[in-house]
Motif scaffolding. Structure first.
Motif, PDB file in Angstrom:
ATOM      1  N   TRP A  77       0.909  -1.189   0.107  1.00 35.84           N
ATOM      2  CA  TRP A  77       0.026   0.058   0.042  1.00 35.84           C
ATOM      3  C   TRP A  77       0.954   1.266  -0.065  1.00 35.84           C
ATOM      4  O   TRP A  77       0.482   2.175  -0.779  1.00 35.84           O
ATOM      5  N   GLU A  80       4.061   0.639  -3.108  1.00 34.54           N
ATOM      6  CA  GLU A  80       3.519   0.190  -4.460  1.00 34.54           C
ATOM      7  C   GLU A  80       2.328   0.800  -4.698  1.00 34.54           C
ATOM      8  O   GLU A  80       1.851   0.679  -5.885  1.00 34.54           O
ATOM      9  N   VAL A  82      -0.847   0.008  -3.915  1.00 43.21           N
ATOM     10  CA  VAL A  82      -1.897  -0.795  -4.039  1.00 43.21           C
ATOM     11  C   VAL A  82      -2.465  -0.991  -2.753  1.00 43.21           C
ATOM     12  O   VAL A  82      -1.872  -1.520  -1.839  1.00 43.21           O
ATOM     13  N   LYS A  83      -3.865  -0.692  -2.665  1.00 40.33           N
ATOM     14  CA  LYS A  83      -4.433  -0.991  -1.283  1.00 40.33           C
ATOM     15  C   LYS A  83      -4.989  -2.222  -1.329  1.00 40.33           C
ATOM     16  O   LYS A  83      -5.588  -2.798  -2.061  1.00 40.33           O
TER      17      LYS A  83
END
Length: 110
Positions: A77, A80, A82-83
């Motif tokens: 998260w 990167e 991305v959650k």
């Protein structure tokens, strides 16, 4: 106990950072010099795990696994972008419970 959690947290950052540098070199085409901080970070990770208060190396490594998974999702998260989804979160919770059982479970006296 608090010391072990802190050591595990720093070890996770060191391991993930070290592996990430190799990932970036191999998968993203970063220059070869990216490996140098990665190797230092991985050596730091290995040293940190020796500081955990555990009777056996294997048990220390097993308990660390849960912390590593949670830290990896935090890295996903934070670094990167991305959650983690609900399945990532549920899996991490299960792993952290398992790590807690390994780390805190009563042991028979020898």
């Amino acid at each position: 106990m608090t010391k072990s959690i802190l050591v595990y947290a720093f070890a996770a950052l060191a391991e993930i950072g070290g592996c990430f540098s190799f990932w970036m070199w191999l998968r993203e085409g970063k220059p070869l010099w990216w490996l140098a901080p990665g190797m230092v970070s991985l050596a730091l990770f290995a040293w940190l795990l020796t500081l955990v208060d555990a009777d056996n190396a294997g048990r220390a490594y097993a308990a660390y696994g849960g912390i590593y998974i949670g830290a990896s999702l935090a890295w996903l998260w934070a670094v990167e972008g991305v959650k983690p989804d609900r399945w990532d979160t549920l899996g991490a919770v299960v792993c952290l419970v398992g790590a807690g059982i390994i780390l805190l479970g009563p042991r028979a006296l020898r």
